[in-house]
Design a protein around this motif. Structure first.
Motif, PDB file in Angstrom:
ATOM      1  N   LEU A 353      50.508  66.227  -2.266  1.00 25.67           N
ATOM      2  CA  LEU A 353      51.827  66.416  -1.672  1.00 25.67           C
ATOM      3  C   LEU A 353      52.850  65.502  -2.355  1.00 25.67           C
ATOM      4  CD1 LEU A 353      50.835  66.460   2.126  1.00 25.67           C
ATOM      5  CD2 LEU A 353      51.322  68.417   0.650  1.00 25.67           C
ATOM      6  N   SER A 354      52.546  65.025  -3.529  1.00 26.45           N
ATOM      7  CA  SER A 354      53.436  64.076  -4.198  1.00 26.45           C
ATOM      8  C   SER A 354      54.776  64.725  -4.547  1.00 26.45           C
ATOM      9  CB  SER A 354      52.774  63.537  -5.470  1.00 26.45           C
ATOM     10  OG  SER A 354      52.546  64.592  -6.395  1.00 26.45           O
ATOM     11  N   LEU A 374      43.963  62.582  -0.727  1.00 27.05           N
ATOM     12  CA  LEU A 374      45.380  62.896  -0.535  1.00 27.05           C
ATOM     13  C   LEU A 374      46.262  62.042  -1.435  1.00 27.05           C
ATOM     14  CD1 LEU A 374      47.726  64.267   0.980  1.00 27.05           C
ATOM     15  CD2 LEU A 374      47.493  62.500   2.754  1.00 27.05           C
ATOM     16  N   ASP A 375      47.154  62.736  -2.160  1.00 29.19           N
ATOM     17  CA  ASP A 375      48.170  62.054  -2.965  1.00 29.19           C
ATOM     18  C   ASP A 375      49.526  62.337  -2.346  1.00 29.19           C
ATOM     19  OD1 ASP A 375      49.870  60.983  -4.827  1.00 29.19           O
ATOM     20  OD2 ASP A 375      49.306  62.339  -6.468  1.00 29.19           O
ATOM     21  N   ILE A 376      50.146  61.295  -1.790  1.00 28.36           N
ATOM     22  CA  ILE A 376      51.447  61.478  -1.150  1.00 28.36           C
ATOM     23  C   ILE A 376      52.465  60.492  -1.724  1.00 28.36           C
ATOM     24  CG2 ILE A 376      51.065  59.890   0.781  1.00 28.36           C
ATOM     25  CD1 ILE A 376      52.317  62.321   2.509  1.00 28.36           C
ATOM     26  N   ASN A 379      57.286  60.107  -1.875  1.00 30.99           N
ATOM     27  CA  ASN A 379      57.854  60.766  -0.710  1.00 30.99           C
ATOM     28  C   ASN A 379      58.777  59.781  -0.002  1.00 30.99           C
ATOM     29  OD1 ASN A 379      56.735  63.677   0.124  1.00 30.99           O
ATOM     30  ND2 ASN A 379      55.159  62.626  -1.073  1.00 30.99           N
ATOM     31  N   CYS A 380      58.926  59.953   1.325  1.00 37.03           N
ATOM     32  CA  CYS A 380      59.863  59.110   2.079  1.00 37.03           C
ATOM     33  C   CYS A 380      59.182  58.480   3.290  1.00 37.03           C
ATOM     34  CB  CYS A 380      61.077  59.937   2.520  1.00 37.03           C
ATOM     35  SG  CYS A 380      62.065  60.587   1.160  1.00 37.03           S
ATOM     36  N   ILE A 381      57.936  58.085   3.136  1.00 34.16           N
ATOM     37  CA  ILE A 381      57.191  57.454   4.228  1.00 34.16           C
ATOM     38  C   ILE A 381      57.377  55.946   4.122  1.00 34.16           C
ATOM     39  CG2 ILE A 381      54.915  57.205   5.289  1.00 34.16           C
ATOM     40  CD1 ILE A 381      54.180  59.901   4.003  1.00 34.16           C
ATOM     41  N   PRO A 382      58.046  55.346   5.111  1.00 37.36           N
ATOM     42  CA  PRO A 382      58.547  53.960   4.960  1.00 37.36           C
ATOM     43  C   PRO A 382      57.484  52.917   4.677  1.00 37.36           C
ATOM     44  CG  PRO A 382      59.570  55.050   6.839  1.00 37.36           C
ATOM     45  CD  PRO A 382      58.479  55.951   6.384  1.00 37.36           C
ATOM     46  N   ASP A 383      56.297  53.035   5.298  1.00 37.58           N
ATOM     47  CA  ASP A 383      55.328  51.943   5.193  1.00 37.58           C
ATOM     48  C   ASP A 383      54.298  52.151   4.088  1.00 37.58           C
ATOM     49  OD1 ASP A 383      54.304  54.129   6.607  1.00 37.58           O
ATOM     50  OD2 ASP A 383      52.799  52.891   7.623  1.00 37.58           O
ATOM     51  N   LEU A 384      54.508  53.136   3.249  1.00 40.17           N
ATOM     52  CA  LEU A 384      53.563  53.377   2.162  1.00 40.17           C
ATOM     53  C   LEU A 384      54.178  52.977   0.829  1.00 40.17           C
ATOM     54  CD1 LEU A 384      51.955  56.841   3.047  1.00 40.17           C
ATOM     55  CD2 LEU A 384      50.991  54.563   3.366  1.00 40.17           C
TER      56      LEU A 384
END
Length: 431
Positions: A353-354, A374-376, A379-384
């Motif tokens: 989902l990168s 999973l490759d993310i 993206n816009c996930i604050p804590d990753l």
């Protein structure tokens, strides 16, 4: 000079003139004083004769025998159908510009059935005849500027495979006249121009592979409703919308990847793909949202829609893909929450989902990150880590995107009505 010599010379001259001798011969006889040929060719008194006659006298050897005439080999063919295609093959041979494997060296003589790449059989209209029924040039690395005048002139060919060569040009419309052709593979070549429309209406054709060429323009929508089992058109430059009639096809194997298809994915396309093990839509310019019908891909082990312009959330219906091993939605404009139910697929080994705009990720999906499934990233996930910048994410959110029937994205078509996540339990969302 004595009287006797004069008499002899006079008699000799008269005899010579009466026999048709040339003037030069008479001059020689007079000038030589009757010495004739005794010293004639070495004498300095008759230079003219040395040029004209002595050379003839010296060349007393018989002329060399003429070289034997080379007999032309008479070709005898086992069937007139083979005789008729012999000049067609030889003409095509003369067009070959590269043959690194020496294939065409075998294309000699009357035994066409022994030529490398040619296979003979009895044609359907005459079981006692012998004809070229199949051509298989796969991997031969041949180069030629065209197939025109060759492929379209093989009247009994049923299979023509020419994968991985350097053939170019366009496909002749005359192939539509080939009554038995049912497999055509010209993939991985240098063909260009528009979609080979000659195949339209060829009711006997069941296998068409034109991938990895340079075809461009629109794909005729009627090709999807033709009597084909296999249609591979990926890796070209087709620039057209995906036709709405895809739901009416019975094609079992279809690839559309690596083109320039535009517009949304027709909802009916997932009915078409329901029997496919690999659904490949990657590297196009497809827009719009993923409908819940994606859950109909019950046989899919691979679903790849990466590098398009898809937007909206991921539908919960992905959880119906029980056989799926690889899911790829990287390089789109998807957003929202990654469905936990999608991360629960037991056979999933690669979930990319990168390079999207997802903002929320649950514990099951986070566990897949730890497993390397999973490759993310990006993206816009604050804590990753390795996410887009705050500015880029804020700019995306400031321009909201929506999909029709947003409530349908929680519908899971493979679940019973009692456990459905739909806001209308047990009922599929209306189109």
């Amino acid at each position: 000079m004595s009287t006797l010599v004069c008499v002899i010379l006079t008699s000799l001259i008269a005899t010579t003139l009466s026999s048709g001798a040339t003037r030069e011969t008479v001059e020689f006889l007079i000038g030589s004083g009757g010495r004739g040929l005794k010293n004639g060719c070495s004498s300095e008194n008759h230079g003219k004769y040395r040029v004209t006659q002595c050379s003839k006298l010296r060349n007393t050897k018989a002329p060399p025998p003429a070289p034997p005439v080379k007999k032309t080999e008479l070709l005898v063919f086992s069937d007139q159908r083979l005789a008729s295609v012999y000049p067609i093959i030889q003409k095509f041979k003369s067009l070959i510009t590269s043959d690194p494997l020496g294939i065409t060296k075998t294309w000699a003589g009357s035994d066409i059935c022994s030529y490398k790449g040619f296979f003979c059989d009895s044609p359907p209209d005459n079981k006692s005849a012998t004809a070229v029924a199949s051509v298989d040039f796969n991997g031969f690395q041949l180069a030629a500027p065209t197939l025109d005048g060759f492929l379209d002139q093989l009247p009994d060919v049923a299979l023509f495979h020419a994968n991985s060569n350097s053939f170019s040009g366009t496909i002749s419309p005359n192939i539509a006249r080939l009554p038995y052709l049912y497999e055509l593979d010209i993939s991985n070549n240098l063909f260009s121009g528009s979609f080979p429309a000659a195949v339209l209406g060829m009711n006997g054709l069941t296998f068409l592979d034109i991938r990895f060429n340079f075809f461009t323009g629109a794909v005729p929508p009627q090709i999807f409703t033709q009597n084909l089992d296999v249609l591979f058109i990926n890796n070209n430059n087709f620039m057209t919308t995906l036709p709405d009639n895809l739901g009416n096809t019975h094609i079992r194997y279809l690839t559309l990847a690596n083109n320039k298809f535009t517009g949304p994915i027709p909802r009916d396309i997932f009915k078409v793909f329901s029997s496919l093990s690999e659904v490949l839509l990657l590297n196009n310019q497809i827009t719009g949202c993923l409908p819940y019908e994606v859950g109909l891909l019950k046989e899919a082990t691979v679903f790849d829609a990466g590098n398009n312009r898809l937007t909206g959330p991921l539908p919960f219906a992905l959880s119906c893909l029980e056989k799926v091993e690889q899911l790829n939605f990287a390089g789109n404009q998807l957003f929202g929450m990654v469905p936990e139910v999608a991360c629960e697929l037991v056979k999933l080994t690669n979930f990319s989902l990168s390079d999207n705009y997802f903002t929320t990720l649950g514990p099951t999906c986070r566990f897949l990150i730890e497993k390397g499934v999973l490759d993310i990233t990006n993206n816009c996930i604050p804590d990753l880590p390795f996410q887009k910048s705050v500015e880029e994410c804020s700019d995306f959110i400031a321009h909201p995107r929506s999909c029709p029937q947003m409530w349908s994205y929680t519908f899971i078509p493979c679940m019973s009505s009692s456990s459905s996540g739909s806001t209308n339990p047990g009922m599929a969302p209306s189109s």
